[in-house]
Enzyme design. Structure first.
Site, mmCIF file in Angstrom:
data_model
loop_
_atom_site.group_PDB
_atom_site.id
_atom_site.type_symbol
_atom_site.label_atom_id
_atom_site.label_comp_id
_atom_site.label_asym_id
_atom_site.label_seq_id
_atom_site.Cartn_x
_atom_site.Cartn_y
_atom_site.Cartn_z
ATOM 1 N N ASP A 43 0.816 -1.204 0.000
ATOM 2 C CA ASP A 43 0.000 0.000 0.000
ATOM 3 C C ASP A 43 0.853 1.259 0.000
ATOM 4 O OD1 ASP A 43 -2.278 -1.485 0.094
ATOM 5 O OD2 ASP A 43 -2.844 -0.945 2.145
ATOM 6 N N LYS A 62 -4.065 2.680 -2.817
ATOM 7 C CA LYS A 62 -4.970 2.900 -1.687
ATOM 8 C C LYS A 62 -4.857 4.304 -1.109
ATOM 9 C CE LYS A 62 -7.290 0.061 -0.736
ATOM 10 N NZ LYS A 62 -8.590 -0.233 -1.388
ATOM 11 N N MET A 76 -7.617 9.117 8.959
ATOM 12 C CA MET A 76 -8.067 9.594 7.650
ATOM 13 C C MET A 76 -9.065 10.740 7.784
ATOM 14 S SD MET A 76 -8.450 5.814 5.911
ATOM 15 C CE MET A 76 -9.159 5.092 7.404
#
Length: 257
Positions: A36, A58, A171
Site C-alpha cells: 500500500d 490505496k 483519515m
C-alpha cells in the site's frame, strides 16, 4: 501445481524499527509483494532483492487498484503456487480492510497467516509523547475513521463528545473543520486540546497542537498533508512535556493555544 500462501502483514506507522520479528520473517519468505501507499520506503527497503513488487495504491480518491481487484489478485497468485506478501501500513484489522481480504482468501481455500502491526494510533501517539489514556485526563480511548460520505461525517457525535476520553481519528484531515465543529456542537468544549500529526514515527514527523476552536486553521496555515492522525482530548496537553522523539528535520511543532 501446489497451492501457495498469503502473508497479511501489518508494518506499523512507518518506522522500520517497529516491525515485529514475525513480520520480518514473512517479508523474507515471500516471492511477491502487494504493498500500500502507507508502507514506508525504509520498510520496503527491507524486502529481499529480486522479490516481485506490485504497488496497489490505496490513497484517498486515487486507488491504483480497486479492493476487489486486490483480493482477486492475491487469490490468483496463491493459486499459482506463489508466496504472497500483502503489506499494509499500521495494523491490517484496524481500518485496513484486512478482514475483507482474508474473507476472500478463505472463500477460495487459500492458506493465509495474519501478522498484526502497531496501529497508527498507538505508534504515533507514543512518538509524540501523547499517552492515549491517563488517570488524570482520560479513562477511555475511541478510534474512528474520518472518511467523508455524501459531504458529511457519519459519526456518533454524542458519544465522541463525552468528556474524559481520548478520540483518535484516522483519515480525517479533509474533514477536520467538520470534525471540530461537530464535536463542539455536541458538547465538547471549544478549548479541548487537539493535535494533528503528519507522518508520525518517521524522520519527517510534524506535530501541530491547538484547540478544537483553532485546530483547523492552524493545520491549514502549517500546510499539513496526509498521512495524518488526529488526537482529541486533554492528554494532548502532555505533548510538550513528554515529547521524546526528535525528527531529523527542523521541529515544526506548534505550541498549544
Amino acid at each position: 501445481m501446489s497451492m501457495g500462501e498469503v502473508f497479511l502483514v501489518g508494518t506499523g506507522p512507518g518506522d522500520p524499527d517497529l516491525l515485529t520479528l514475525r513480520a520480518l520473517r514473512c517479508m523474507q519468505a515471500a516471492d511477491v509483494v502487494l504493498y500500500d501507499n502507507l508502507v514506508s520506503e525504509p520498510i520496503r527497503a527491507l524486502l529481499p532483492e529480486g522479490i516481485e513488487r506490485i504497488y496497489v495504491g490505496k490513497e484517498r480518491a486515487n486507488h491504483t487498484m480497486r479492493q476487489q481487484s486486490i483480493n482477486a489478485l492475491m487469490v490468483e497468485l496463491a493459486q499459482k503456487g506463489r508466496r504472497v506478501l500483502r503489506l499494509k501500513g499500521g495494523d491490517p484489522f484496524v481500518f485496513g480492510r484486512g478482514g475483507e481480504e482474508i474473507e476472500t482468501l478463505a472463500e477460495h481455500g487459500v492458506p493465509f497467516q495474519v501478522v498484526p502491526g502497531i496501529t497508527a494510533a498507538l505508534g504515533v501517539a507514543a512518538y509524540c509523547g501523547i499517552p492515549l489514556t491517563h488517570r488524570d485526563y482520560a479513562q477511555s480511548v475511541t478510534f474512528v475513521t474520518g472518511h467523508l460520505q455524501d459531504g458529511s461525517m457519519d459519526l456518533d457525535w454524542i458519544a465522541l463528545a463525552r468528556p474524559r476520553q481520548t478520540v483518535v481519528i484516522y483519515m480525517g484531515l479533509l474533514g477536520l473543520p467538520v470534525l471540530c465543529e461537530q464535536l463542539i456542537a455536541h458538547g465538547r468544549s471549544a478549548q479541548t486540546p487537539a493535535a494533528v500529526i503528519q507522518q508520525g514515527t518517521q524522520p519527517t514527523q510534524r506535530v501541530v497542537t491547538a484547540t478544537l476552536a483553532t485546530l483547523a486553521q492552524r493545520v491549514q496555515t502549517e500546510g499539513l498533508k496526509p498521512p495524518t492522525l488526529i488526537i482529541v482530548g486533554e492528554v494532548v496537553l502532555l505533548h510538550d512535556k513528554l515529547r521524546w522523539f526528535q525528527p531529523s528535520m527542523e521541529d515544526d511543532s506548534a505550541s498549544l493555544m
